[in-house]
Design a protein around this motif. Structure first.
Motif, PDB file in Angstrom:
ATOM      1  N   ILE A 106       0.843  -1.200   0.000  1.00 46.88           N
ATOM      2  CA  ILE A 106       0.000   0.000   0.000  1.00 46.88           C
ATOM      3  C   ILE A 106       0.875   1.245   0.000  1.00 46.88           C
ATOM      4  N   MET A 108       3.867   1.607  -1.225  1.00 46.56           N
ATOM      5  CA  MET A 108       4.460   1.812  -2.547  1.00 46.56           C
ATOM      6  C   MET A 108       3.428   2.334  -3.533  1.00 46.56           C
ATOM      7  N   THR A 109       2.204   1.829  -3.419  1.00 46.85           N
ATOM      8  CA  THR A 109       1.138   2.295  -4.297  1.00 46.85           C
ATOM      9  C   THR A 109       0.843   3.775  -4.063  1.00 46.85           C
ATOM     10  N   GLU A 112       3.630   5.950  -5.534  1.00 48.64           N
ATOM     11  CA  GLU A 112       3.601   6.039  -6.999  1.00 48.64           C
ATOM     12  C   GLU A 112       2.444   6.889  -7.494  1.00 48.64           C
TER      13      GLU A 112
END
Lengths: 152, 221
Positions: A106, A108-109, A112
């Motif tokens: 989550i 990393m999402t 990004e």
């Protein structure tokens, strides 16, 4: 409903439509309110959660608020914004807030996507969140005056 | 026996035996298969999709080790490759879901998460794709009223996933400024669409008075 825990998200009528799916507990522990999101929520349930948490803050006068997201399946832009709104509302009401349990995938999402939760304290897990709230209290005592979190 | 079509557990085993049949004696054949299965900790009659590539890698090793004639070894390795492809073709079951309510957003996320799992995406990749699907389906519910989500596995040029979100809504008026980040809606459509584009490998949006179609693709690394 016990004195120390209540649930949100149930329909107003006495007939519960989605049973378990609708229940997010708001638990009181060591004077802190802990909201633990452990199921997938519809947008409507997320909205109810927002209202329920701010209501619970007013009613129970907690020391701090912890929003535990360890059970969240997807943290999209909508849920991210609501979590941020809850935290900022709580802070405006004078209640320190820590968001915890954001899993690596989550995190990393979110990065990004360029979604951030600025000016909201975060911790790895529930235990660290409780510690962080305690540290904030100690700092406040040292400073001798309530230090306000920066907003926005 | 042909390699196409769905195969159950016993089907896979017989395919493997057939692929090895010309090269290895029955005893060595059985030894290679049993050793491969044991090394991967799987039962040949019931091999999960995500285990198959690993199992086949073990079998290939056995083939190179025990195969005596180079031409037959090549032939055998080729036959093993066909098994992989046949399985991938079988896994590619497209998902199509109507999107009308908030509940459909959850359903779409769940369905896409499942298809991602069967393709073999990592948890982070699954999270990115599922989040992108959440954004696109929410846009449909909020701004178009109703639409459709299609998800299908890609085999060419690489293994991956394609998702198409379509609606017949009014279209997005100022799509360029939204995608460039000059616009923020109250409910955050801008951040959602830009975020979606950042989460996937390929992103395409077509919008007009007749509706909006967003297509994205993400490939297995």
């Amino acid at each position: 409903m016990s004195k120390f825990s209540e649930s949100v998200g149930q329909p107003e009528s006495s007939v519960r439509q989605d049973t378990v799916e609708n229940v997010i507990p708001i638990v009181e522990l060591f004077g802190n309110l802990i909201v633990s999101v452990q199921i997938e929520l519809t947008d409507r349930q997320v909205e109810r959660l927002r209202v329920a948490v701010t209501d619970a803050i007013e009613r129970r006068d907690p020391h701090g608020l912890i929003v535990d997201l360890s059970g969240v399946e997807v943290l999209d832009s909508y849920l991210t914004r609501v979590v941020r709104d809850i935290a900022l509302s709580a802070q405006i009401m004078g209640v320190r807030t820590v968001v915890c349990g954001i899993r690596p995938a989550i995190a990393m999402t979110l990065v990004e996507m360029g979604l951030e939760i600025p000016s909201v304290a975060t911790a790895l897990n529930l235990e660290r969140a409780v510690e962080l709230l305690d540290e904030m209290d100690e700092k406040e005592e040292e400073a001798g005056a309530p230090s306000e979190e920066p907003l926005g | 026996m042909t390699l196409g079509g769905a195969h159950g557990g016993h089907d896979l085993k017989s395919k493997l035996e057939q692929a090895l049949g010309d090269l290895l004696s029955p005893a060595i054949q059985r030894a290679v298969l049993e050793t491969s299965a044991r090394r991967r900790g799987v039962d040949l009659t019931c091999v999960p999709d995500e285990e198959l590539p690993h199992l086949l890698a073990e079998v290939r090793r056995g083939v190179r080790l025990f195969g005596l004639e180079a031409r037959l070894v090549e032939q055998c390795l080729h036959a093993l490759d066909t098994i992989t492809q046949a399985t991938e073709a079988r896994r590619s079951e497209p998902v199509g879901l109507p999107i009308r309510t908030e509940q459909d957003i959850l359903r779409a996320r769940q369905a896409v998460r499942e298809i991602c799992r069967s393709i073999g995406f990592t948890e982070t990749a699954r999270m990115k794709i599922t989040t992108a699907v959440s954004e696109l389906t929410r846009n449909i519910v909020l701004y178009a009223g109703s639409g459709e989500l299609l998800a299908r596995q890609l085999s060419e040029p690489r293994l991956g996933l394609e998702v198409v979100a379509t609606d017949n809504g009014p279209g997005i008026a100022d799509i360029d400024s939204i995608m460039e980040g000059r616009y923020r809606s109250k409910r955050g459509m801008g951040a959602g669409l830009r975020g979606t584009r950042a989460l996937v490998d390929q992103f395409d949006i077509r919008t007009g008075p007749g509706g909006t179609t967003v297509t994205f693709r993400t490939y297995l690394r």
